[in-house]
Design an enzyme around this catalytic site. Sequence first.
Site, PDB file in Angstrom:
ATOM      1  N   LYS A  38       0.827  -1.204   0.000  1.00  0.00           N
ATOM      2  CA  LYS A  38       0.000   0.000   0.000  1.00  0.00           C
ATOM      3  C   LYS A  38       0.868   1.264   0.000  1.00  0.00           C
ATOM      4  CE  LYS A  38      -1.698   3.526   2.366  1.00  0.00           C
ATOM      5  NZ  LYS A  38      -1.103   4.336   3.452  1.00  0.00           N
ATOM      6  N   ASP A  89      -6.141   1.267   1.099  1.00  0.00           N
ATOM      7  CA  ASP A  89      -6.011   1.426   2.553  1.00  0.00           C
ATOM      8  C   ASP A  89      -7.346   1.042   3.194  1.00  0.00           C
ATOM      9  OD1 ASP A  89      -7.660   3.449   1.809  1.00  0.00           O
ATOM     10  OD2 ASP A  89      -6.764   4.943   3.111  1.00  0.00           O
TER      11      ASP A  89
END
Length: 222
Positions: free
Chosen positions: A125, A143
């Site tokens: 991420k 996220d």
Amino acid sequence: MAARQLNRAQIFELFSRLAEANPAPRTELDYGNDYQLLVAVVLSAQATDAGVNKATRGLFETVKTPAQMVALGEEGLKRHIRTIGLFNTKAKNVIALSEALIANHDGEVPRDRDVLTSLPGVGRKTANVVMNTAFGEETFAVDTHIFRVANRMGLAPGKTVLAVEKGLEKRVPQPFRRDAHHWLILHGRYICKARRPECWRCPVNDICLYRDKILVDPKLSK
DNA sequence: CTCCCGATAT
DNA sequence: ATATCAGGAG
């Protein structure tokens, strides 16, 4: 028993509206260069952008390069980021990450997701955020907000963040691919919130497939 | 899967 | 009091 999903036309309309409301979305993390962006994103794990910005305001005045971070040291860094959760491991990772940049990458932030992921404290991420925000790549940084929003809406249902990322990769059309993850995170942060989603003021509530929509502001009925 | 972990909103 | 916040590593 495949999860319900939006069709192509609905997805295009969804992003058209989010784009109209916010034509030039940007990260809400403060930073002055690629290295500071990388550090800010590492610090932002399980913390609010506002909280990270409060801590980096002072830190980034003097620390603008990996060498300056190493010179500051782990204990010095902790003094700046004590107010952020997980600060012990984050301090350790940021120092190790800075040493690795100096040793292996000429002090520069590498433009390569796999290389970024090899750095301490940098997962998929965080690497996707840097690839998108620093280098303009069409990556989808999934996220907590995007995972929730993509599943609720039926935009890219998935049981893992990687499944959602692959779904977005496959389904988000141009010209929205570059900024899609920014629109989704802002939407998740301010409207499609985890606890009390404010569906009554959501610009795409007629498209969304979420089953538990709150279409009337609770504050208006009491 | 668990641990890390302070600030903030509800 | 408790859930949540731009997750990653062991």
